[in-house]
Design a protein around this motif. Structure first.
Motif, PDB file in Angstrom:
ATOM      1  N   ILE A   3      40.368   8.501 -32.168  1.00 26.24           N
ATOM      2  CA  ILE A   3      40.111   9.921 -32.333  1.00 26.24           C
ATOM      3  C   ILE A   3      39.476  10.134 -33.707  1.00 26.24           C
ATOM      4  O   ILE A   3      39.991   9.638 -34.716  1.00 26.24           O
ATOM      5  CB  ILE A   3      41.400  10.749 -32.225  1.00 26.24           C
ATOM      6  CG1 ILE A   3      42.023  10.586 -30.836  1.00 26.24           C
ATOM      7  CG2 ILE A   3      41.121  12.224 -32.518  1.00 26.24           C
ATOM      8  CD1 ILE A   3      43.382  11.255 -30.691  1.00 26.24           C
ATOM      9  N   VAL A   4      38.343  10.828 -33.718  1.00 35.23           N
ATOM     10  CA  VAL A   4      37.705  11.205 -34.981  1.00 35.23           C
ATOM     11  C   VAL A   4      37.685  12.727 -35.026  1.00 35.23           C
ATOM     12  O   VAL A   4      36.884  13.372 -34.345  1.00 35.23           O
ATOM     13  CB  VAL A   4      36.277  10.649 -35.091  1.00 35.23           C
ATOM     14  CG1 VAL A   4      35.702  10.977 -36.467  1.00 35.23           C
ATOM     15  CG2 VAL A   4      36.266   9.138 -34.860  1.00 35.23           C
ATOM     16  N   PRO A   5      38.578  13.337 -35.804  1.00 32.66           N
ATOM     17  CA  PRO A   5      38.693  14.803 -35.827  1.00 32.66           C
ATOM     18  C   PRO A   5      37.454  15.468 -36.423  1.00 32.66           C
ATOM     19  O   PRO A   5      36.715  14.865 -37.219  1.00 32.66           O
ATOM     20  CB  PRO A   5      39.916  15.053 -36.714  1.00 32.66           C
ATOM     21  CG  PRO A   5      40.637  13.745 -36.788  1.00 32.66           C
ATOM     22  CD  PRO A   5      39.583  12.696 -36.659  1.00 32.66           C
ATOM     23  N   GLU A   6      37.296  16.716 -36.061  1.00 33.61           N
ATOM     24  CA  GLU A   6      36.165  17.507 -36.569  1.00 33.61           C
ATOM     25  C   GLU A   6      36.125  17.497 -38.096  1.00 33.61           C
ATOM     26  O   GLU A   6      35.048  17.425 -38.698  1.00 33.61           O
ATOM     27  CB  GLU A   6      36.276  18.944 -36.043  1.00 33.61           C
ATOM     28  CG  GLU A   6      35.142  19.860 -36.466  1.00 33.61           C
ATOM     29  CD  GLU A   6      33.813  19.512 -35.813  1.00 33.61           C
ATOM     30  OE1 GLU A   6      32.771  19.638 -36.486  1.00 33.61           O
ATOM     31  OE2 GLU A   6      33.814  19.108 -34.628  1.00 33.61           O
ATOM     32  N   ARG A   7      37.279  17.545 -38.730  1.00 35.21           N
ATOM     33  CA  ARG A   7      37.333  17.635 -40.190  1.00 35.21           C
ATOM     34  C   ARG A   7      36.725  16.423 -40.888  1.00 35.21           C
ATOM     35  O   ARG A   7      36.379  16.499 -42.072  1.00 35.21           O
ATOM     36  CB  ARG A   7      38.780  17.816 -40.661  1.00 35.21           C
ATOM     37  CG  ARG A   7      39.686  16.630 -40.362  1.00 35.21           C
ATOM     38  CD  ARG A   7      41.096  16.803 -40.903  1.00 35.21           C
ATOM     39  NE  ARG A   7      41.928  15.637 -40.648  1.00 35.21           N
ATOM     40  CZ  ARG A   7      42.655  15.463 -39.556  1.00 35.21           C
ATOM     41  NH1 ARG A   7      42.671  16.409 -38.624  1.00 35.21           N
ATOM     42  NH2 ARG A   7      43.375  14.364 -39.388  1.00 35.21           N
ATOM     43  N   GLU A   8      36.608  15.294 -40.182  1.00 30.59           N
ATOM     44  CA  GLU A   8      36.088  14.069 -40.798  1.00 30.59           C
ATOM     45  C   GLU A   8      34.583  13.899 -40.623  1.00 30.59           C
ATOM     46  O   GLU A   8      33.975  13.044 -41.276  1.00 30.59           O
ATOM     47  CB  GLU A   8      36.786  12.843 -40.182  1.00 30.59           C
ATOM     48  CG  GLU A   8      38.297  12.842 -40.308  1.00 30.59           C
ATOM     49  CD  GLU A   8      38.772  12.632 -41.730  1.00 30.59           C
ATOM     50  OE1 GLU A   8      37.937  12.422 -42.632  1.00 30.59           O
ATOM     51  OE2 GLU A   8      40.000  12.691 -41.951  1.00 30.59           O
ATOM     52  N   ILE A   9      33.969  14.698 -39.741  1.00 33.21           N
ATOM     53  CA  ILE A   9      32.574  14.457 -39.369  1.00 33.21           C
ATOM     54  C   ILE A   9      31.632  14.615 -40.556  1.00 33.21           C
ATOM     55  O   ILE A   9      30.705  13.815 -40.749  1.00 33.21           O
ATOM     56  CB  ILE A   9      32.141  15.400 -38.223  1.00 33.21           C
ATOM     57  CG1 ILE A   9      33.052  15.212 -37.001  1.00 33.21           C
ATOM     58  CG2 ILE A   9      30.689  15.153 -37.856  1.00 33.21           C
ATOM     59  CD1 ILE A   9      33.057  13.827 -36.423  1.00 33.21           C
ATOM     60  N   ALA A  10      31.834  15.639 -41.375  1.00 33.22           N
ATOM     61  CA  ALA A  10      30.920  15.906 -42.485  1.00 33.22           C
ATOM     62  C   ALA A  10      30.818  14.723 -43.448  1.00 33.22           C
ATOM     63  O   ALA A  10      29.761  14.484 -44.035  1.00 33.22           O
ATOM     64  CB  ALA A  10      31.359  17.161 -43.239  1.00 33.22           C
ATOM     65  N   LEU A 309      31.433   4.190 -37.864  1.00 38.74           N
ATOM     66  CA  LEU A 309      31.648   4.427 -39.289  1.00 38.74           C
ATOM     67  C   LEU A 309      33.113   4.747 -39.590  1.00 38.74           C
ATOM     68  O   LEU A 309      33.669   4.285 -40.587  1.00 38.74           O
ATOM     69  CB  LEU A 309      30.766   5.582 -39.765  1.00 38.74           C
ATOM     70  CG  LEU A 309      29.304   5.267 -40.041  1.00 38.74           C
ATOM     71  CD1 LEU A 309      28.519   6.554 -40.282  1.00 38.74           C
ATOM     72  CD2 LEU A 309      29.169   4.330 -41.233  1.00 38.74           C
ATOM     73  N   ALA A 310      33.724   5.544 -38.714  1.00 43.92           N
ATOM     74  CA  ALA A 310      35.120   5.937 -38.921  1.00 43.92           C
ATOM     75  C   ALA A 310      36.046   4.733 -38.848  1.00 43.92           C
ATOM     76  O   ALA A 310      37.017   4.628 -39.615  1.00 43.92           O
ATOM     77  CB  ALA A 310      35.520   6.991 -37.887  1.00 43.92           C
ATOM     78  N   ILE A 311      35.769   3.826 -37.913  1.00 43.72           N
ATOM     79  CA  ILE A 311      36.572   2.602 -37.806  1.00 43.72           C
ATOM     80  C   ILE A 311      36.387   1.741 -39.052  1.00 43.72           C
ATOM     81  O   ILE A 311      37.351   1.234 -39.633  1.00 43.72           O
ATOM     82  CB  ILE A 311      36.191   1.820 -36.533  1.00 43.72           C
ATOM     83  CG1 ILE A 311      36.590   2.615 -35.284  1.00 43.72           C
ATOM     84  CG2 ILE A 311      36.860   0.448 -36.526  1.00 43.72           C
ATOM     85  CD1 ILE A 311      36.075   2.007 -33.986  1.00 43.72           C
ATOM     86  N   GLU A 312      35.140   1.609 -39.464  1.00 44.24           N
ATOM     87  CA  GLU A 312      34.815   0.789 -40.637  1.00 44.24           C
ATOM     88  C   GLU A 312      35.508   1.308 -41.891  1.00 44.24           C
ATOM     89  O   GLU A 312      35.990   0.535 -42.736  1.00 44.24           O
ATOM     90  CB  GLU A 312      33.295   0.793 -40.838  1.00 44.24           C
ATOM     91  CG  GLU A 312      32.805   0.004 -42.038  1.00 44.24           C
ATOM     92  CD  GLU A 312      31.301   0.115 -42.227  1.00 44.24           C
ATOM     93  OE1 GLU A 312      30.855   0.126 -43.397  1.00 44.24           O
ATOM     94  OE2 GLU A 312      30.575   0.207 -41.211  1.00 44.24           O
ATOM     95  N   LYS A 313      35.586   2.638 -42.030  1.00 44.09           N
ATOM     96  CA  LYS A 313      36.179   3.244 -43.217  1.00 44.09           C
ATOM     97  C   LYS A 313      37.686   3.490 -43.077  1.00 44.09           C
ATOM     98  O   LYS A 313      38.320   4.002 -44.012  1.00 44.09           O
ATOM     99  CB  LYS A 313      35.478   4.566 -43.523  1.00 44.09           C
ATOM    100  CG  LYS A 313      34.024   4.391 -43.927  1.00 44.09           C
ATOM    101  CD  LYS A 313      33.401   5.711 -44.361  1.00 44.09           C
ATOM    102  CE  LYS A 313      31.993   5.519 -44.862  1.00 44.09           C
ATOM    103  NZ  LYS A 313      31.392   6.784 -45.363  1.00 44.09           N
ATOM    104  N   GLY A 314      38.254   3.155 -41.925  1.00 46.24           N
ATOM    105  CA  GLY A 314      39.673   3.338 -41.718  1.00 46.24           C
ATOM    106  C   GLY A 314      40.092   4.775 -41.501  1.00 46.24           C
ATOM    107  O   GLY A 314      41.256   5.132 -41.689  1.00 46.24           O
ATOM    108  N   ILE A 315      39.139   5.624 -41.097  1.00 46.68           N
ATOM    109  CA  ILE A 315      39.398   7.039 -40.900  1.00 46.68           C
ATOM    110  C   ILE A 315      39.806   7.341 -39.460  1.00 46.68           C
ATOM    111  O   ILE A 315      40.587   8.259 -39.206  1.00 46.68           O
ATOM    112  CB  ILE A 315      38.168   7.876 -41.309  1.00 46.68           C
ATOM    113  CG1 ILE A 315      37.892   7.727 -42.801  1.00 46.68           C
ATOM    114  CG2 ILE A 315      38.342   9.334 -40.922  1.00 46.68           C
ATOM    115  CD1 ILE A 315      36.602   8.360 -43.248  1.00 46.68           C
TER     116      ILE A 315
END
Length: 321
Positions: A3-10, A309-315
């Motif tokens: 899950i990549v929340p909206e708050r992380e997209i920017a 990118l989110a997986i790579e950054k641990g987000i």
């Protein structure tokens, strides 16, 4: 599943990354390596909302999924949130298992802006100096920022049904160090490049308000009945789109085709220009028009990039699903 929340997209998706993803998927569509599924888009009879699904499969990128969401016109006034709301769902094409759920609001804004920006790169005159904006809402600011990166524009002009919103465009122009002028629609003849981004169901821009050599990106028409420009403009212009089937049914071309003014064969894929199989612009006097209907593959391309990118950054949030 991630899950990549909206708050992380920017913090994950840039305009440059969105541009690259959209340009690549348009090229894949034109070469037959990716295709969109039929769009479902309905008025749900509640809050005047339009809700639907856009999906597709990119064989080259092995990206499968859909975007669910739509337009809630009362959100901003009633709840202080943007009117467009969406979520992207990605699936493993090998197994069909859910792979990711991604906040789609900012991604939609970025991919829509990227689409018109891609059309400017491949269809606008190299010497374009004045950019005209029709519409001054939330999405218009994304459109303008992306567009200004494609040519050495010297001036921004704008029109909006509600003039009090024009400072949105003036602010973006000022950020880029450019003058901004509010104009009437007849003033759009000064523009070398015009972006229309409204939710109109009536033609706004007339064929006589577009000068020879102008590139027009129609980005607001994505539903049956919507309309931003006079169908005669599509007669005068060479017409390009993201997806021909959508363009003639829910895009700007639906009206010109429905009235028998142009044929389906008169609408070309922007991906063919990217791939070099269509010549695109051939003269400085030619009017080109991009009918950006918004295809599911755009959403999937940018969402897949964000997940990586989110997986790579641990987000990314991993859940057992």
């Amino acid at each position: 599943m991630y899950i990549v929340p909206e708050r992380e997209i920017a913090g994950l998706m840039t305009r440059e990354a969105a541009f690259s993803a959209v340009e690549q998927v348009f090229a894949a569509m034109a070469s037959g390596d990716a295709y969109n599924f039929p769009v479902i888009r309905e008025a749900i009879g509640h809050e005047d909302a339009l809700y639907g699904f856009k999906g597709g499969f990119d064989q080259a990128g092995l990206t499968l999924g859909l975007k669910a969401g739509g337009y809630w016109p009362n959100n901003l006034e009633k709840r202080g949130i943007i009117n467009h709301q969406s979520t992207v769902f990605l699936f493993d094409p090998d197994t069909g298992k859910a792979k990711a759920m991604v906040g789609g609001n900012l991604l939609t804004a970025l991919r829509t802006a990227a689409a018109s920006s891609v059309s400017i790169k491949h269809l606008a005159r190299e010497d374009a100096k004045v950019i005209g904006m029709i519409g001054a809402g939330h999405q218009a600011t994304f459109q303008l920022r992306a567009a200004l990166e494609q040519r050495s524009f010297e001036k921004v002009i704008g029109w909006n049904l509600h003039p009090e919103m024009l400072p949105n465009l003036a602010k973006v122009a000022a950020e880029a160090g450019l003058p901004f002028e509010a104009v009437e629609l007849d003033g759009m003849t000064e523009a070398d490049m015009i972006i229309s981004i409204t939710s109109s169901f009536d033609a706004i821009l007339g064929a006589g308000q577009v000068s020879p050599g102008t590139h027009v990106a129609c980005m607001g028409t994505d539903t049956k009945g919507k309309q931003e420009v006079d169908p005669q403009l599509l007669v005068k212009a060479d017409v390009f789109t993201d997806e021909v089937a959508q363009s003639i049914t829910i895009g700007e071309a639906q009206h010109a085709v429905g009235q028998g003014l142009i044929q389906e064969s008169d609408v070309a894929q922007i991906g063919a220009v990217i791939n070099g199989t269509h010549q695109g612009r051939t003269s400085d006097d030619q009017i080109t028009l991009f009918d950006g209907t918004g295809v599911g593959l755009q959403d999937l391309a940018v969402a897949a990039s964000v997940v990586d990118l989110a997986i790579e950054k641990g987000i990314a949030i991993e859940v057992d699903f």
